[in-house]
Design an enzyme around this catalytic site. Structure first.
Site, PDB file in Angstrom:
ATOM      1  N   ARG A 167      42.193  51.916  45.472  1.00 38.25           N
ATOM      2  CA  ARG A 167      41.485  50.819  44.802  1.00 38.25           C
ATOM      3  C   ARG A 167      39.974  51.037  44.792  1.00 38.25           C
ATOM      4  NH1 ARG A 167      44.691  45.218  46.482  1.00 38.25           N
ATOM      5  NH2 ARG A 167      46.768  45.906  45.784  1.00 38.25           N
TER       6      ARG A 167
ATOM      7  N   ASP B 196      40.081  30.507  43.766  1.00 43.99           N
ATOM      8  CA  ASP B 196      40.390  31.870  44.204  1.00 43.99           C
ATOM      9  C   ASP B 196      39.061  32.540  44.527  1.00 43.99           C
ATOM     10  OD1 ASP B 196      43.210  33.581  43.826  1.00 43.99           O
ATOM     11  OD2 ASP B 196      41.423  34.822  44.066  1.00 43.99           O
TER      12      ASP B 196
END
Length: 309
Positions: free
Chosen positions: A65, A178
């Site tokens: 990632r 979030d």
């Protein structure tokens, strides 16, 4: 922007930036594997800033990632990237991108459907019947904590709208939070591939989804009436106070606690309980339990809790 022949759907993106980005990637060689010392430093930072425990088994995933950010930044090593994040003034511009790539976002419409059955058949009637004790003059307020790309809060909105449309004197608002800015942007657009809407009951699809007039555009969009019921906000569970705009009667925090150790779970859930009105409900994921955390909650069903009055 509205796309050609599309009702309420953004125009498709131009592929050119992706092609140029790919050529930039090719120009930078793959970085060497992250050594254990540096991995431990990343583990510590991620735990401290996000409360997420990254085990050694996820080292390869972390490297994969982060390698995307290295390529975009033109960096040659993970060490350089760590220094950029935490030792350079320029790191302030990279922190959010770092958070976005390391957080996991998985959600679906009507995921764990028994929760929504309980919400409609038990929780909402109990909340309305609770009257003044649940502060109904401010309306019914719900919180989707860890809302990801929006499927959960829009599902809650469908269920709430079905319940409250026959009760014109009551209103509801859903707060959806979030930490990841990427998924929040997607959630705000409310545009999804058509196949992801499969779990939505047919009658609700007809009421709450818009289809494109272009048969080649396989997307749907949530109707404006539901989109207007949701307030999206960015929130880090590691903050000392969450400070929602108002206290809420319902919290959905599902499949979030699995990423935290028990001590972090206890702290996060205790803060959430401060945002939950007495008699309100907390829904957690199917593999999560609150046993032994000493919270002011009682179990009223599988993975469903109610705050003690």
């Amino acid at each position: 922007m509205i796309g050609t022949g599309v009702i309420g759907l953004p125009a498709s993106s131009n592929p050119s930036p992706a092609l140029s980005q790919k050529s930039e990637y090719a120009a930078v060689s793959a970085p060497e594997a992250m050594n254990d010392r540096l991995f431990a430093r990343f583990q510590a930072v991620i735990m401290d800033k996000l409360g997420i425990k990254i085990t050694s088994a996820k080292k390869t995933m972390l490297q994969s990632r982060l390698s995307k950010r290295l390529r975009l930044r033109g960096l040659k090593s993970y060490e350089e990237y760590f220094d950029l994040l935490f030792k350079s003034p320029a790191g302030r511009d990279e922190i959010q991108a770092f958070i976005d790539v390391i957080t996991t976002n998985k959600t679906d419409f009507f995921r764990e459907p028994h929760h929504f059955d309980y919400l409609a058949r038990n929780a909402f009637p109990q909340i309305v019947g609770g009257g003044r004790s649940l502060d109904l003059h401010r309306g019914i307020n719900l919180w989707s904590a860890g809302c990801s790309s929006g499927e959960e809060p829009y599902t809650i909105a469908m269920v709430a709208n079905e319940f409250f449309r026959l009760r014109q004197n009551l209103r509801y608002t859903i707060y959806a939070s979030d930490i990841c800015s990427t998924v929040l942007r997607k959630a705000r657009t409310a545009v999804y591939p058509h196949h992801t809407a499969a779990p939505i009951p047919v009658d609700l699809k007809k009421k709450y989804l818009l289809r494109s007039k272009d048969r080649n555009n396989d997307q749907v969009r949530i109707i404006p009436e539901l989109r207007a019921k949701i307030r999206f906000l960015q929130l880090n569970f590691m903050d000392d106070e969450y400070r929602l705009p108002t206290k809420v009667q319902v919290i959905f925090c599902r499949n979030v606690m699995i990423y935290f150790d028990q001590e972090t779970q206890k702290k996060v859930l205790a803060r959430m309980c401060r945002e939950l009105l007495p008699g309100g409900y907390l829904f957690v994921g199917h593999s999560e339990t609150l046993t032994g955390l000493g919270l002011p909650l009682v179990s009223v069903g599988p993975t469903i809790y109610r705050k003690i009055t």
